[in-house]
Structures are given as structure tokens and as C-alpha cells.
Design an enzyme around this catalytic site. Structure first.
Site, PDB file in Angstrom:
ATOM      1  N   GLU A  17       1.080  -1.172  -0.077  1.00 25.16           N
ATOM      2  CA  GLU A  17       0.237   0.044   0.197  1.00 25.16           C
ATOM      3  C   GLU A  17       1.106   0.987  -0.074  1.00 25.16           C
ATOM      4  O   GLU A  17       2.280   1.094   0.380  1.00 25.16           O
ATOM      5  CB  GLU A  17      -0.725   0.044   1.465  1.00 25.16           C
ATOM      6  CG  GLU A  17      -2.308   1.598   1.298  1.00 25.16           C
ATOM      7  CD  GLU A  17      -2.787   0.498   2.464  1.00 25.16           C
ATOM      8  OE1 GLU A  17      -3.872  -0.629   2.163  1.00 25.16           O
ATOM      9  OE2 GLU A  17      -3.409   1.488   3.074  1.00 25.16           O
ATOM     10  N   THR A  48      -3.955   5.181  -1.445  1.00 24.97           N
ATOM     11  CA  THR A  48      -5.429   5.344  -0.003  1.00 24.97           C
ATOM     12  C   THR A  48      -5.911   6.616  -0.779  1.00 24.97           C
ATOM     13  O   THR A  48      -4.951   6.494  -1.988  1.00 24.97           O
ATOM     14  CB  THR A  48      -4.755   5.700   0.728  1.00 24.97           C
ATOM     15  OG1 THR A  48      -3.692   6.280   0.923  1.00 24.97           O
ATOM     16  CG2 THR A  48      -4.251   4.428   2.007  1.00 24.97           C
ATOM     17  N   ALA A  51     -10.356  12.457   1.710  1.00 26.77           N
ATOM     18  CA  ALA A  51     -11.472  12.821   1.003  1.00 26.77           C
ATOM     19  C   ALA A  51     -11.222  14.164   1.088  1.00 26.77           C
ATOM     20  O   ALA A  51     -10.659  15.502   1.633  1.00 26.77           O
ATOM     21  CB  ALA A  51     -13.252  12.893   2.043  1.00 26.77           C
ATOM     22  N   HIS A  77      -8.245   3.244  -3.489  1.00 27.61           N
ATOM     23  CA  HIS A  77      -9.171   3.210  -3.002  1.00 27.61           C
ATOM     24  C   HIS A  77     -10.319   5.158  -2.502  1.00 27.61           C
ATOM     25  O   HIS A  77      -9.654   5.643  -4.269  1.00 27.61           O
ATOM     26  CB  HIS A  77      -8.726   3.593  -1.191  1.00 27.61           C
ATOM     27  CG  HIS A  77      -7.900   3.120  -1.187  1.00 27.61           C
ATOM     28  ND1 HIS A  77      -7.628   2.930   0.358  1.00 27.61           N
ATOM     29  CD2 HIS A  77      -7.224   1.949  -1.941  1.00 27.61           C
ATOM     30  CE1 HIS A  77      -6.736   1.712   0.876  1.00 27.61           C
ATOM     31  NE2 HIS A  77      -6.724   1.185  -0.466  1.00 27.61           N
ATOM     32  N   GLY A 108     -15.439   5.650   4.706  1.00 32.58           N
ATOM     33  CA  GLY A 108     -15.004   7.119   4.705  1.00 32.58           C
ATOM     34  C   GLY A 108     -14.490   7.143   6.434  1.00 32.58           C
ATOM     35  O   GLY A 108     -15.577   6.556   7.004  1.00 32.58           O
ATOM     36  N   ALA A 123     -20.646   2.922   3.661  1.00 31.40           N
ATOM     37  CA  ALA A 123     -20.111   2.870   2.260  1.00 31.40           C
ATOM     38  C   ALA A 123     -20.947   1.728   1.235  1.00 31.40           C
ATOM     39  O   ALA A 123     -21.121   1.466  -0.477  1.00 31.40           O
ATOM     40  CB  ALA A 123     -18.664   1.208   2.098  1.00 31.40           C
ATOM     41  N   TYR A 144     -13.238  -5.321   9.502  1.00 35.16           N
ATOM     42  CA  TYR A 144     -12.608  -5.736  11.021  1.00 35.16           C
ATOM     43  C   TYR A 144     -13.252  -6.272  11.245  1.00 35.16           C
ATOM     44  O   TYR A 144     -14.302  -6.905  11.516  1.00 35.16           O
ATOM     45  CB  TYR A 144     -13.561  -4.278  11.608  1.00 35.16           C
ATOM     46  CG  TYR A 144     -13.396  -3.652  10.667  1.00 35.16           C
ATOM     47  CD1 TYR A 144     -12.630  -1.783  10.238  1.00 35.16           C
ATOM     48  CD2 TYR A 144     -13.808  -2.776   9.025  1.00 35.16           C
ATOM     49  CE1 TYR A 144     -12.311  -1.205   9.309  1.00 35.16           C
ATOM     50  CE2 TYR A 144     -13.991  -2.244   7.892  1.00 35.16           C
ATOM     51  CZ  TYR A 144     -13.468  -0.512   8.541  1.00 35.16           C
ATOM     52  OH  TYR A 144     -13.347  -0.546   7.805  1.00 35.16           O
TER      53      TYR A 144
HETATM   54  P1  FAD Z   1     -19.065   0.973   6.392  1.00 35.56           P
HETATM   55  O1  FAD Z   1     -18.740  -0.585   6.039  1.00 35.56           O
HETATM   56  O2  FAD Z   1     -19.796   1.440   5.555  1.00 35.56           O
HETATM   57  O3  FAD Z   1     -19.470   0.652   7.501  1.00 35.56           O
HETATM   58  C1  FAD Z   1     -19.344   1.496   8.792  1.00 35.56           C
HETATM   59  C2  FAD Z   1     -20.046   1.601  10.057  1.00 35.56           C
HETATM   60  O4  FAD Z   1     -20.912   1.371   9.314  1.00 35.56           O
HETATM   61  C3  FAD Z   1     -19.944  -0.435  10.069  1.00 35.56           C
HETATM   62  O5  FAD Z   1     -19.452   0.253  12.125  1.00 35.56           O
HETATM   63  C4  FAD Z   1     -20.526  -0.292  10.227  1.00 35.56           C
HETATM   64  O6  FAD Z   1     -20.975  -1.814  11.153  1.00 35.56           O
HETATM   65  C5  FAD Z   1     -22.481   0.575  10.404  1.00 35.56           C
HETATM   66  N1  FAD Z   1     -22.957   0.042   8.846  1.00 35.56           N
HETATM   67  C6  FAD Z   1     -22.891  -0.574   8.086  1.00 35.56           C
HETATM   68  N2  FAD Z   1     -24.241  -0.999   7.772  1.00 35.56           N
HETATM   69  C7  FAD Z   1     -24.956  -0.081   8.367  1.00 35.56           C
HETATM   70  C8  FAD Z   1     -26.595  -0.372   7.836  1.00 35.56           C
HETATM   71  N3  FAD Z   1     -27.579  -0.426   7.200  1.00 35.56           N
HETATM   72  N4  FAD Z   1     -26.729   0.526   9.146  1.00 35.56           N
HETATM   73  C9  FAD Z   1     -26.702   0.596  10.549  1.00 35.56           C
HETATM   74  N5  FAD Z   1     -24.872   0.859  10.624  1.00 35.56           N
HETATM   75  C10 FAD Z   1     -24.357   0.159   9.131  1.00 35.56           C
HETATM   76  N6  FAD Z   1      -9.771   5.723   5.607  1.00 35.56           N
HETATM   77  C11 FAD Z   1     -10.142   6.468   4.335  1.00 35.56           C
HETATM   78  O7  FAD Z   1     -10.338   7.497   4.593  1.00 35.56           O
HETATM   79  N7  FAD Z   1      -8.888   6.835   3.232  1.00 35.56           N
HETATM   80  C12 FAD Z   1      -8.752   4.882   3.264  1.00 35.56           C
HETATM   81  O8  FAD Z   1      -8.099   5.326   1.277  1.00 35.56           O
HETATM   82  C13 FAD Z   1      -8.965   4.462   3.653  1.00 35.56           C
HETATM   83  N8  FAD Z   1      -8.279   2.846   3.316  1.00 35.56           N
HETATM   84  C14 FAD Z   1      -8.639   1.613   4.271  1.00 35.56           C
HETATM   85  C15 FAD Z   1      -8.992   0.646   4.116  1.00 35.56           C
HETATM   86  C16 FAD Z   1      -8.846  -0.693   4.637  1.00 35.56           C
HETATM   87  C17 FAD Z   1      -8.415  -2.237   3.983  1.00 35.56           C
HETATM   88  C18 FAD Z   1      -9.802  -0.091   5.001  1.00 35.56           C
HETATM   89  C19 FAD Z   1     -10.006  -1.339   6.655  1.00 35.56           C
HETATM   90  C20 FAD Z   1     -10.935   0.936   5.998  1.00 35.56           C
HETATM   91  C21 FAD Z   1      -9.573   1.965   5.118  1.00 35.56           C
HETATM   92  N9  FAD Z   1     -10.159   3.176   5.638  1.00 35.56           N
HETATM   93  C22 FAD Z   1      -9.932   4.237   4.562  1.00 35.56           C
HETATM   94  C23 FAD Z   1     -11.214   4.085   6.888  1.00 35.56           C
HETATM   95  C24 FAD Z   1     -12.311   3.390   6.494  1.00 35.56           C
HETATM   96  O9  FAD Z   1     -12.693   4.387   6.059  1.00 35.56           O
HETATM   97  C25 FAD Z   1     -13.134   3.648   8.511  1.00 35.56           C
HETATM   98  O10 FAD Z   1     -12.446   2.671   8.832  1.00 35.56           O
HETATM   99  C26 FAD Z   1     -14.013   3.624   8.077  1.00 35.56           C
HETATM  100  O11 FAD Z   1     -15.108   4.122   9.541  1.00 35.56           O
HETATM  101  C27 FAD Z   1     -15.133   2.249   7.345  1.00 35.56           C
HETATM  102  O12 FAD Z   1     -15.485   2.960   6.429  1.00 35.56           O
HETATM  103  P2  FAD Z   1     -16.151   1.532   5.858  1.00 35.56           P
HETATM  104  O13 FAD Z   1     -15.984   1.522   3.941  1.00 35.56           O
HETATM  105  O14 FAD Z   1     -15.514  -0.138   6.417  1.00 35.56           O
HETATM  106  O15 FAD Z   1     -17.942   1.882   6.365  1.00 35.56           O
END
Ligand code: FAD
Length: 287
Positions: A17, A48, A51, A77, A108, A123, A144
Site C-alpha cells: 500500500e 489510499t 477525502a 481507494h 471513510g 460504503a 474489521y
Molecule cells: P461501512 O462498511 O459503511 O461501515 C461503517 C460502520 O457502519 C460500521 O460500524 C458498520 O457496522 C456500520 N454499518 C454499515 N451498514 C449499516 C447499516 N445499514 N445500518 C447501521 N450501521 C451500518 N479511510 C480513508 O479515509 N481512506 C482510505 O484510503 C482508507 N482505506 C482503508 C482500507 C481498508 C482495507 C480499511 C479496512 C479501511 C480503510 N479506511 C480508509 C478507513 C475506513 O474509511 C474507516 O474504517 C471507516 O470508518 C469505515 O469505512 P467502511 O467502508 O468499512 O464503512
């Protein structure tokens, strides 16, 4: 090349990465470092995304440079929680124009001022948007092993993860973890929940004591006593900590591979020498 195709091959994969700079004056030097990482020829490199502002454009630029100059497939990303649908559409268009075939679709982190987009909550909303714009992208998502820091119950987290995968994900990459048992346990629960896409194990070599504090604060990950002792003993000695961190990450990877895990992502960030050291440690194992 699509990452879904790479993951189908009968081999162990190792990806690395890099992150883009925050300001344009650092673009050239960061691109140079990213190309040094790419010259190690991992199976793919993820870039990465920060935003808004310059960094979102720099992700595409650095990713395209890696593909053009080192011919290493890239995973760009993309986060959505601070962006409008129009802006995201524009970025996806840039990725397509630059020949980027793989997107890691993320929500994010919620900004400190709490201001979030009206267009995106999770997401999954972004994944649906990308899929609506055509099926030419391979899309990955984050997961996670210890549960996302905002989610109180692991069961809910896995349920949302399954919904996210069903919306059109080709693979998942995990948040960093220091205890492999946590990953094995997560993998079992994910498979039990019907999540069948490849899950890439994310490993971060900790080479400075301060990095451990930051990573734990961000992810809430468990730090095994064995690793805590290493950081306590060598944290004040830069060279020793670097060596010990590389060895610890290498031993985690060897244990994963020995237990049948085939896809490893190493969060070496913009440190080509650390990436090179880990790859050298694994040279026979990855053959
Ligand atoms: P989601 O999948 O949307 O989940 C976020 C939270 O919402 C979780 O607690 C989930 O349980 C909850 N949730 C999901 N759906 C629902 C629903 N329907 N109702 C209620 N709750 C729900 N961040 C950056 O800014 N830039 C990057 O380049 C970056 N790269 C990353 C790479 C990896 C491999 C990982 C694991 C994380 C990365 N991150 C990055 C961090 C990430 O943006 C954060 O961890 C963020 O808080 C969650 O993103 P997600 O896409 O997993 O969210």
C-alpha cells in the site's frame, strides 16, 4: 488487470500500500517513492484516498503512474461520506479514463465536525453507485476482524458486511491486526454468515513505538502481550524497533500462510525499504 482475476490464480498473493501526498509540492517525491515500492513487483498496489481537495486527485495520478511505469495492477481507494454524488461520479470517471480497473469502496471516517454527505451514509451506498455506472470495475471493501470501532455488536457488523458484499463486492481487505487468532475467528464467522468472497489479511509492520499507539487508537485492535513486550523493550531504539517490527510482521504472515491463508496485504505505506525487507524474508515462501 482485475484483482478478482489475480485472486483466482493458484498462488499466494502479496500486495502493498502507498498513500498520496496532501499537497501538490510533494506529489513528485511521493510518486517517486510509490514507484520504488512498485519496483518490488507485488501482486498489486493499493493507493489510499483522502477525502476532498488535492489528495483525491493524487490517488488517481499515483495509481496511473504505477500502472504505466511499473505495470503493477493498482487498487484505487475511494471514500464517500464527505462527498456529493456528483463529485464521486467525477472521480469514478477519472479512474476509468486512467485505466484503473479496481476500486476499494469505503465510507471513510466521520469527520471531526460531524458534517457528512447527504448522498452517502455507508460504503454500501457507494458500491451501489459504482455498480450503477457499469460493471467494468472490480470492487473491494474493508472489513474489521475485531468489529468496526463504531459498531457495538460483532454480529451486527457481520450482518452489515454481508449486505455490503451482496451489493456487489468482489473481495474484502481487513483492517490491520496483530493477533492472528482474531483473524481466524473472524474468517470463521464471516464464512458462517455466508460471505464467500476472498478475504485479504491486512498486516501492518510496526517499526516505531508511536505508530503502534496511533494504529490502536484508530482501529482499537488487540495488542498481544508478546508484541507489547517487543515494543516496550525496543521502542526507544529506532534501528532495533524497525528490525523487530519487520520480524514480527513476517512471522504473522508466515503463520497465516502456514494455516492456509492465501492473500496478504502489507500496510508498508511509503516505506520501500520495509516492503523490500518483508518480501526478502518471504522470498522462498512466496515462490
Ligand atoms: P461501512 O462498511 O459503511 O461501515 C461503517 C460502520 O457502519 C460500521 O460500524 C458498520 O457496522 C456500520 N454499518 C454499515 N451498514 C449499516 C447499516 N445499514 N445500518 C447501521 N450501521 C451500518 N479511510 C480513508 O479515509 N481512506 C482510505 O484510503 C482508507 N482505506 C482503508 C482500507 C481498508 C482495507 C480499511 C479496512 C479501511 C480503510 N479506511 C480508509 C478507513 C475506513 O474509511 C474507516 O474504517 C471507516 O470508518 C469505515 O469505512 P467502511 O467502508 O468499512 O464503512
Amino acid at each position: 488487470m482485475k484483482i478478482s482475476e489475480i485472486l483466482k490464480q493458484d498462488k499466494i498473493t502479496l500486495s502493498l500500500e502507498v498513500f498520496p501526498p496532501k499537497t501538490s509540492d510533494k506529489l513528485e517525491s511521493t510518486a517517486h517513492t510509490a514507484l520504488e515500492v512498485a519496483a518490488l513487483h507485488p501482486d498489486f498496489i493499493s493507493v489510499t484516498y483522502g477525502a476532498g481537495g488535492g489528495t483525491s486527485a493524487f490517488t488517481a495520478e499515483i495509481a496511473a503512474k504505477i500502472q504505466e511505469e511499473e505495470h503493477v495492477p493498482v487498487l484505487a481507494h475511494l471514500t464517500c461520506v464527505s462527498s456529493s454524488r456528483d463529485y464521486v461520479k467525477q472521480i469514478i470517471g477519472v479512474y476509468r479514463e486512467k485505466g484503473i480497473e479496481n476500486i476499494l469502496a469505503l465510507r471513510g471516517d466521520i469527520p471531526q465536525d460531524g458534517r457528512v454527505s447527504e448522498d452517502y451514509k455507508y460504503a454500501i451506498d457507494l458500491i451501489r453507485d459504482i455498480r450503477e455506472q457499469g460493471n467494468d470495475f472490480c470492487i473491494g471493501g474493508g472489513c474489521y476482524p475485531e468489529g468496526h470501532i463504531e459498531c457495538a455488536h460483532k454480529e451486527d457488523d457481520i450482518r452489515y458486511l454481508k449486505e455490503k458484499v451482496d451489493a456487489g463486492l468482489d473481495f474484502l481487505t481487513t483492517q490491520l491486526f496483530f493477533n492472528n487468532d482474531v483473524f481466524y475467528n473472524f474468517l470463521y464467522r464471516a464464512r458462517e454468515a455466508g460471505i464467500t468472497v476472498p478475504i485479504i489479511a491486512g498486516i501492518m509492520p510496526i517499526t516505531r513505538a508511536v505508530q503502534l499507539k496511533r494504529s490502536v487508537a484508530m482501529s482499537g485492535t488487540d495488542v498481544p502481550q508478546r508484541f507489547r513486550a517487543i515494543v516496550d523493550r525496543f521502542g526507544d531504539n529506532e534501528a532495533a524497533m524497525k528490525q523487530a517490527g519487520i520480524v514480527y510482521a513476517t512471522s504473522q504472515i508466515i503463520d497465516l500462510i502456514a494455516n492456509g491463508i492465501r492473500h496478504i496485504h502489507v500496510y508498508t505505506m511509503n516505506r520501500p525499504e520495509i516492503a523490500a525487507a518483508i518480501m526478502a524474508n518471504l522470498s522462498e515462501i512466496l515462490k
